[in-house]
Design an enzyme around this catalytic site. Structure first.
Site, PDB file in Angstrom:
ATOM      1  N   TRP B 320       4.591  15.463   4.360  1.00 42.45           N
ATOM      2  CA  TRP B 320       4.028  15.575   3.005  1.00 42.45           C
ATOM      3  C   TRP B 320       2.570  15.141   2.986  1.00 42.45           C
ATOM      4  CZ3 TRP B 320       1.779  12.310  -0.569  1.00 42.45           C
ATOM      5  CH2 TRP B 320       1.692  12.783  -1.881  1.00 42.45           C
ATOM      6  N   HIS B 321       2.271  14.144   3.823  1.00 34.61           N
ATOM      7  CA  HIS B 321       0.917  13.598   3.827  1.00 34.61           C
ATOM      8  C   HIS B 321      -0.095  14.519   4.503  1.00 34.61           C
ATOM      9  CE1 HIS B 321       2.906   9.864   2.613  1.00 34.61           C
ATOM     10  NE2 HIS B 321       1.721   9.502   2.162  1.00 34.61           N
ATOM     11  N   GLY B 322       0.372  15.381   5.386  1.00 34.92           N
ATOM     12  CA  GLY B 322      -0.600  16.285   6.003  1.00 34.92           C
ATOM     13  C   GLY B 322       0.045  17.184   7.031  1.00 34.92           C
TER      14      GLY B 322
END
Lengths: 392, 468
Positions: B320-322
């Site tokens: 989700w973060h990258g």
């Protein structure tokens, strides 16, 4: 509860006062130039749908707001200066002897506050590509016009510890620019000698450096008559140059000094209009502003214009075209005194003034130029805007 | 548009506040929606269409799900359809090129990458939309029949770009009825200013230390001392940046009468990684708990499935973060530690002194941030080697070339102090005193003024060669 209400109203009043102050930028007469940052200030632009969709309106609005903020210039100066305590600690011998100490904004003190300089940047492939592109065009030009090149070796291109250039212009010229032309450059044997030719806090060459350059250039142009200074004048005010203005470091400076020359009679035309270039007489008569932010180099010697023409009415001598940047300002009149008409072009401004791109071949033909001198420092060579051919 | 801009502070916010409080209650959601769409299109003029389509699509889907509850299969199919479309959209913009790059790498193929820009905030608003549709399906929230109200929830500008991820259930009632009071407004204003100062004064300044070191082409040659300094700087940067934005979002929400849940609770005082994840980005971890972990069975399944569930959650959290392997590694790093705390080290940790627990947690958190920061896995490996082997380098030369970084040390010290809950402790102790409140508010306004000065100074853009 009532006390809380009063407290909250107090908070709101403070907030609205601050908002009102900030919004003054929207209603006051916009400012044009920042003398601290040495640039035109952004102004509020009209809204356009195209500008909104491509994002330029939004970035323009933010830039304009920060530039037009009431007191913004002073705030920036204060913040840059007062929030940097490291600049006051750069004189530690163990750290600074024959070394660079960074002070932010890409600037460094050299050798324990001897000079405030930009550190030479690592070769950028874009710079080299640009140079090679320019080189091809100069090669073509050398076939058609009598070309002379003088390269001003400025500290920004040299690692002062090793004296290695970031971009070796001399070698580059030999390798990439062909045909018949004459080339010379400002020579030095040590970092002390190089720095002696430049201001302590400005990127330009000082009176010693520009006079050395002038003598080299006249020899390059095969002009025997060299002007000698009538007098060396050291004014009693200090010069804070471009590096000071960028870094807001005003603790180190030098007295502004010049060589005085006797130029005789001549006319000057600036962007086609008869005018005066520089403010030598004003300075000699004590009429100058000693404020820290004054750019004495630009005011004394003369500023940058699209075209400056010196007419020394020496019909038997050649006409000269000098193409360069602000480094020419301190030598253009000196050089011109050895010629009939001398045209000095700054490509950064020419197009804005004359509404057309500069075309060197056309210009040389129209003005009956005999010799063309390219007076270049490293920024001239690597700057994309210095494309002199009318095909940008 | 960013909160940390003069355009937002001096034009957008006063304008929206003015219109909002002049308008009648029934039009306030409309004003917020229009303002939010303007806010979003300010930074993403092309992607506003995507957001509008997303709002309309999910509005219709949720209505149909609600209307067809009597059907057995249709609501579920619609939910799945909505998940596919929403996640598919997120995947296309954020993960497609990452996926293609890895396919090319594994199969030696040459599939071209797409030139796709990532719409700002898509991860946040997609998760918000998903939570709404799923909650409607689960009958946990009534369907929103007013598209303006739903649009306001999805696009609400305070939390649109950087969270917190607001559940529809939190905000449903407030969309219909909320109270705007003077004290709520000023509390929100104070919160906003504190968040603003965290971001501008602390985060932006310590970021320069982290970026100067980590972005250097010679970062792998730096000694362990320099890497530790950069890492500490980054630890502070990410906290004050992210929590600052959350504070601004929560504060702005309050100014308009909304109460959002907290997103950060002084995570760097954690005494275990389990504790850390109860304090850091709370809205995200609770989202994954409610929409991934629990539907998979949570901890009410066999051990092996439970481990699988935690693994999936942390894999997805990382992703989700990258769209990069270092984020996956980061997520799985916490998976390993959390599992270890649950199964092995948890009981041991409880017996240790608080300071030891804190040191343990703080070191692990920092290591996590190193993984998070460095996208190039080969550089990451070299930095770890430098750290564990205590690699030395010319610190004097580094100091010379980056002397002005010394100016950022005070901000690191301020950050290291402010990461502890000192302000809440002072507030709790003194809030009954009237004089304290006035002093506090004057100091808060001084903070705002200083922050604006910092914003101005960041635009300092001298041009050497222009005039002379």
């Amino acid at each position: 509860m009532k006390k809380d209400k009063i407290n909250n109203i107090f908070m709101l009043i403070m907030f609205f006062c601050l908002l009102a102050y900030g919004m003054l930028a929207l209603i006051r007469t916009p400012k044009d130039i920042s003398y601290t940052e040495n640039r035109n200030l952004n102004k509020f632009q009209q809204f356009t749908a195209k500008g909104f969709i491509d994002g330029t309106y939004q970035s323009g609005l933010e830039n304009a707001f920060t530039d037009q903020f009431v007191g913004g210039g002073r705030i920036k100066n204060l913040m840059n200066k007062n929030l940097s305590f490291s600049r006051y600690m750069t004189n530690v011998p163990a750290l600074c002897k024959d070394a660079y100490i960074s002070v932010g904004n890409g600037y460094y003190f050299w050798n324990c506050n001897e000079q405030l300089v930009k550190y030479p940047q690592t070769n950028d492939k874009k710079d080299i590509k640009n140079l090679e592109k320019i080189a091809k065009k100069y090669t073509e030009l050398n076939k058609k016009i009598d070309m002379y090149y003088y390269y001003i070796s400025s500290p920004v291109n040299y690692n002062l510890t090793t004296l290695e250039p970031e971009i070796d212009v001399q070698t580059f010229m030999k390798k990439h620019i062909h045909g018949e032309y004459k080339f010379d450059y400002l020579k030095f044997d040590s970092s002390e000698e190089l720095l002696d030719y430049f201001y302590k806090t400005d990127h330009h060459w000082n009176y010693k450096g520009s006079y050395k350059g002038y003598k080299d250039i006249m020899k390059l142009l095969e002009v025997e008559e060299i002007k000698t200074p009538v007098e060396e004048i050291k004014f009693d005010f200090e010069f804070y140059g471009s590096a000071s203005r960028v870094t807001s470091i005003y603790e180190y400076a030098e007295n502004f000094a010049v060589y005085k020359f006797d130029f005789g009679q001549y006319d000057t035309y600036i962007d086609g209009n008869k005018s005066y270039y520089g403010a030598e007489n004003e300075y000699f008569n004590g009429r100058y502003n000693t404020s820290k932010e004054v750019n004495h180099y630009g005011i004394y010697y003369g500023a940058d214009y699209g075209e400056v023409m010196f007419d020394f009415k020496q019909d038997k001598k050649d006409n000269l075209l000098i193409i360069g940047n602000s480094f020419t300002n301190s030598v253009n009149k000196l050089i011109a005194s050895g010629f009939n008409k001398t045209y000095v072009i700054d490509l950064r401004h020419y197009e804005n003034v004359f509404n057309e791109s500069f075309n060197i071949e056309k210009y040389v033909k129209e003005k009956e130029i005999d010799k063309v001198l390219i007076l270049m420092d490293i920024t001239y060579m690597t700057g994309a805007e210095f494309d002199m051919w009318g095909d940008k | 548009m960013l909160f940390s801009s003069l355009t937002f502070i001096f034009i957008f916010l006063p304008l929206v506040l003015g219109l909002y409080f002049i308008a009648k209650d029934k039009y306030r959601n409309h004003i917020l929606l229009l303002a939010s769409l303007l806010f979003y299109s300010w930074g993403e003029p092309k992607f506003i269409v995507l957001m509008l389509i997303s709002i309309i699509f999910n509005y219709i889907i949720a209505l149909i799900i609600d209307k067809k509850r009597d059907k057995k299969i249709l609501p579920k199919l619609l939910l799945i359809f909505s998940l596919i479309i929403n996640i598919g959209m997120l995947f296309s913009f954020k993960y497609l090129n990452f996926f293609i790059t890895n396919i090319n790498s594994i199969f030696n193929s040459n599939i071209s990458l797409f030139e796709i820009a990532l719409p700002i905030g898509i991860s946040f608003y997609t998760f918000q939309i998903l939570s709404y549709v799923v909650d409607v399906y689960r009958k946990q929230v009534p369907v929103q029949k007013n598209i303006f109200a739903l649009g306001t929830y999805i696009a609400f500008f305070p939390q649109l770009i950087a969270g917190p991820i607001v559940r529809y259930s939190t905000i449903a009632e407030q969309l219909e009825k909320r109270k705007c009071t003077l004290s709520k407004f000023t509390d929100g204003l104070r919160r906003f200013i504190l968040g603003f100062a965290k971001k501008i004064i602390i985060a932006n300044n310590v970021a320069l230390v982290a970026d100067t070191i980590f972005n250097s082409s010679t970062v792998t040659e730096y000694s362990w001392v320099i890497i530790i300094i950069a890492l500490l700087a980054y630890t502070l940067q990410i906290y004050f940046d992210f929590s600052g934005y959350s504070d601004m979002a929560i504060g702005l929400g309050k100014m308009f009468g909304f109460e959002f849940l907290e997103n950060f609770n002084y995570p760097y005082i954690s005494q275990s990684i389990t504790d850390f994840w109860r304090r850091w980005h709370i809205s995200l971890s609770s989202w994954f708990r409610d929409y991934v972990y629990i539907p998979l069975g949570g901890n009410r399944v066999k051990k092996i499935k439970w481990i699988r569930n935690i693994f999936v959650v942390w894999l997805l959290t990382g992703l989700w973060h990258g769209a990069s392997w270092n984020y996956v590694i980061w997520g799985l790093y916490f998976f390993v530690i959390l599992l270890s705390e649950r199964l092995l080290t948890g009981k041991l940790l409880e017996k240790l002194p608080k300071i030891v627990k804190w040191i343990y947690a703080f070191i692990l958190i920092n290591i996590g941030w190193l993984i998070f920061r460095i996208e190039d896995v080969s550089i990451l490996k070299d930095l770890f080697v430098n750290l564990v082997t205590f690699k030395s380098s010319d610190v004097v030369e580094f100091l010379r070339m980056n002397y002005s970084l010394l100016d950022k040390l005070p901000y690191m010290i301020i950050g290291l102090i402010a990461m502890f809950p000192i302000y809440p402790a002072i507030e709790n102790k003194l809030k009954k005193h009237t004089l304290y409140k006035y002093i506090r508010d004057i100091l808060i306004m001084i903070l705002l003024t200083i922050s604006i000065c910092f914003l101005l100074s960041n635009s300092y853009n001298p041009f050497i060669y222009f005039r002379f």
